[in-house]
Design a protein around this motif. Sequence first.
Motif, PDB file in Angstrom:
ATOM      1  N   SER A  88       0.897  -1.445  -0.022  1.00 17.90           N
ATOM      2  CA  SER A  88      -0.053   0.066   0.099  1.00 17.90           C
ATOM      3  C   SER A  88       0.878   1.324   0.062  1.00 17.90           C
ATOM      4  CB  SER A  88      -0.868   0.185   1.197  1.00 17.90           C
ATOM      5  OG  SER A  88      -0.168   0.147   2.427  1.00 17.90           O
ATOM      6  N   GLY A  89       0.330   2.331  -0.360  1.00 15.96           N
ATOM      7  CA  GLY A  89       1.017   3.388  -0.451  1.00 15.96           C
ATOM      8  C   GLY A  89       1.646   3.933   1.187  1.00 15.96           C
ATOM      9  N   GLY A  90       0.835   3.708   2.291  1.00 15.83           N
ATOM     10  CA  GLY A  90       1.539   3.882   3.502  1.00 15.83           C
ATOM     11  C   GLY A  90       2.897   2.895   3.758  1.00 15.83           C
ATOM     12  N   GLN A  91       2.747   1.526   3.275  1.00 17.12           N
ATOM     13  CA  GLN A  91       3.526   0.868   3.445  1.00 17.12           C
ATOM     14  C   GLN A  91       4.732   1.176   2.793  1.00 17.12           C
ATOM     15  OE1 GLN A  91       1.448  -2.778   2.311  1.00 17.12           O
ATOM     16  NE2 GLN A  91       1.521  -3.463   4.317  1.00 17.12           N
ATOM     17  N   ALA A 108      -5.752  10.237   3.508  1.00 16.22           N
ATOM     18  CA  ALA A 108      -6.065  10.987   4.743  1.00 16.22           C
ATOM     19  C   ALA A 108      -5.769   9.788   5.782  1.00 16.22           C
ATOM     20  CB  ALA A 108      -7.316  11.790   4.756  1.00 16.22           C
ATOM     21  N   SER A 109      -6.334   8.783   5.776  1.00 22.92           N
ATOM     22  CA  SER A 109      -6.463   7.802   6.803  1.00 22.92           C
ATOM     23  C   SER A 109      -4.999   7.401   7.074  1.00 22.92           C
ATOM     24  CB  SER A 109      -7.124   6.977   6.324  1.00 22.92           C
ATOM     25  OG  SER A 109      -6.706   6.077   5.132  1.00 22.92           O
ATOM     26  N   VAL A 110      -3.787   7.426   6.225  1.00 25.35           N
ATOM     27  CA  VAL A 110      -2.614   6.883   6.437  1.00 25.35           C
ATOM     28  C   VAL A 110      -1.583   8.160   6.937  1.00 25.35           C
ATOM     29  CG1 VAL A 110      -0.705   5.742   5.484  1.00 25.35           C
ATOM     30  CG2 VAL A 110      -2.934   5.091   4.631  1.00 25.35           C
ATOM     31  N   ARG A 111      -2.147   9.389   6.669  1.00 31.63           N
ATOM     32  CA  ARG A 111      -1.141  10.500   7.030  1.00 31.63           C
ATOM     33  C   ARG A 111      -0.931  10.568   8.343  1.00 31.63           C
ATOM     34  NH1 ARG A 111      -1.523  15.398   3.464  1.00 31.63           N
ATOM     35  NH2 ARG A 111      -2.067  16.445   5.400  1.00 31.63           N
ATOM     36  N   GLY A 112      -2.042  10.438   9.232  1.00 31.08           N
ATOM     37  CA  GLY A 112      -1.644  10.316  10.741  1.00 31.08           C
ATOM     38  C   GLY A 112      -0.639   9.334  11.152  1.00 31.08           C
ATOM     39  N   GLU A 113      -0.860   7.956  10.531  1.00 30.31           N
ATOM     40  CA  GLU A 113      -0.004   7.158  11.004  1.00 30.31           C
ATOM     41  C   GLU A 113       1.399   7.569  10.635  1.00 30.31           C
ATOM     42  OE1 GLU A 113      -1.430   3.444   8.983  1.00 30.31           O
ATOM     43  OE2 GLU A 113      -3.333   3.624   9.640  1.00 30.31           O
ATOM     44  N   ILE A 114       1.630   8.061   9.616  1.00 27.28           N
ATOM     45  CA  ILE A 114       3.171   8.526   9.241  1.00 27.28           C
ATOM     46  C   ILE A 114       3.585   9.320   9.952  1.00 27.28           C
ATOM     47  CG2 ILE A 114       4.494   9.047   7.415  1.00 27.28           C
ATOM     48  CD1 ILE A 114       3.584   6.418   7.083  1.00 27.28           C
ATOM     49  N   LEU A 115       2.904  10.434  10.485  1.00 29.90           N
ATOM     50  CA  LEU A 115       3.205  11.690  11.135  1.00 29.90           C
ATOM     51  C   LEU A 115       3.619  11.124  12.557  1.00 29.90           C
ATOM     52  CD1 LEU A 115       0.686  14.628  10.139  1.00 29.90           C
ATOM     53  CD2 LEU A 115       3.172  14.265   9.396  1.00 29.90           C
ATOM     54  N   ALA A 116       2.593  10.256  13.097  1.00 26.34           N
ATOM     55  CA  ALA A 116       2.615   9.740  14.532  1.00 26.34           C
ATOM     56  C   ALA A 116       4.164   8.730  14.686  1.00 26.34           C
ATOM     57  CB  ALA A 116       1.732   8.603  14.677  1.00 26.34           C
ATOM     58  N   LEU A 117       4.479   8.178  13.408  1.00 23.49           N
ATOM     59  CA  LEU A 117       5.813   7.311  13.240  1.00 23.49           C
ATOM     60  C   LEU A 117       6.939   8.301  13.462  1.00 23.49           C
ATOM     61  CD1 LEU A 117       7.436   4.790  12.684  1.00 23.49           C
ATOM     62  CD2 LEU A 117       7.042   5.494  10.238  1.00 23.49           C
ATOM     63  N   LEU A 118       6.778   9.272  12.723  1.00 21.88           N
ATOM     64  CA  LEU A 118       7.881  10.235  12.794  1.00 21.88           C
ATOM     65  C   LEU A 118       8.122  10.786  14.268  1.00 21.88           C
ATOM     66  CD1 LEU A 118       7.350  12.371   9.509  1.00 21.88           C
ATOM     67  CD2 LEU A 118       9.321  10.626   9.957  1.00 21.88           C
TER      68      LEU A 118
END
Length: 342
Positions: free
Chosen positions: A159-162, A190-200
Amino acid sequence: MTTPTPSSPASPLLRAEGLHVTYPGRRGEASARAVDGVDLDIRPGEIVALVGESGCGKTTLARSLLGLVSPTGGRVVFDGRPLDYTSRALKAYRRRVQLILQDPSGSLNPRHTVYDAVAEGLRIHGYGGDEQAAVAGALSRAGLRPPERFFLRYPHELSGGQRQRVVIAGALVLEPELLVADEPVASLDASVRGEILALLLRLRDELGLSALVVTHDLGLAWNIADRVAVMYLGRIVETGEVEQVLTAPRHPYTQALLSVLPEAPGDPIVLTGEPPDPSRIPSGCRFHARCQVLAGGEAERAGVASRCRTEDPGILDGGGEAQVACHYAATNSTSNPSELAR
């Protein structure tokens, strides 16, 4: 090890000092001043958001901080030493400072497995340890668990997030001290953006990483940054702690950027015209031709209209204190920022 807080007096890990990047014009045209005098500090463990509309010079600034573009003036200082542009020195520098691009599909070779994509940096830098363990550790820190499940997958199977997590793992595998992320979630749902920001944010807290996040999205800056630097036409025009700048913006340009956010009160501020050509930067304040405060007469009533048109507000210091390059804001420091935007 204790991660320094943004307010700590730690020396900057990375510093731009009077940085200029100029591109020669074609057929006798004037040179384009893509970066036109920038001071910017990034301290250990700090996330700085560099924001501005397209064409303001923020990506060129990021590339110059990475050593991908040589400055035509000023210098980049990392860990107390000026950046050396020899091939060997840049190779060592880029092990400590890693780039994360906005498009993970374009960053990953479609013919390389996830394992090879993450291991590439180790091989370039002649890593002498356990490569498989290093790759597995980087994938795990980037949130791809168990990492062995992803070793033999190809980008099109993710997926894009992966895919973005694989790009982040490729940066983490070299154990850098600073990440430069250019629009890191712009291409994600938008559903994946928060996950990547939380990861950073988690990586900052766990590893003590510093980061420069380049974005046009002030909402993203609010969610991830400790400090924000607003850039317009090659220069930083407002900077300070993110909450201070985004809740009480002083520069008319910052106010206009914030006014178009969905949650912003009042009507959006519509700027007239397009950003000026960087080869023909206006005299005085470089924003004055589009400034709603000058156009609305507030600057005239404050007695600074002539200065706005003729006097350069100057280059802001790169430190963490709140600063603004605006004659009107300087004379109305106690004014309600929402009133300045009217």
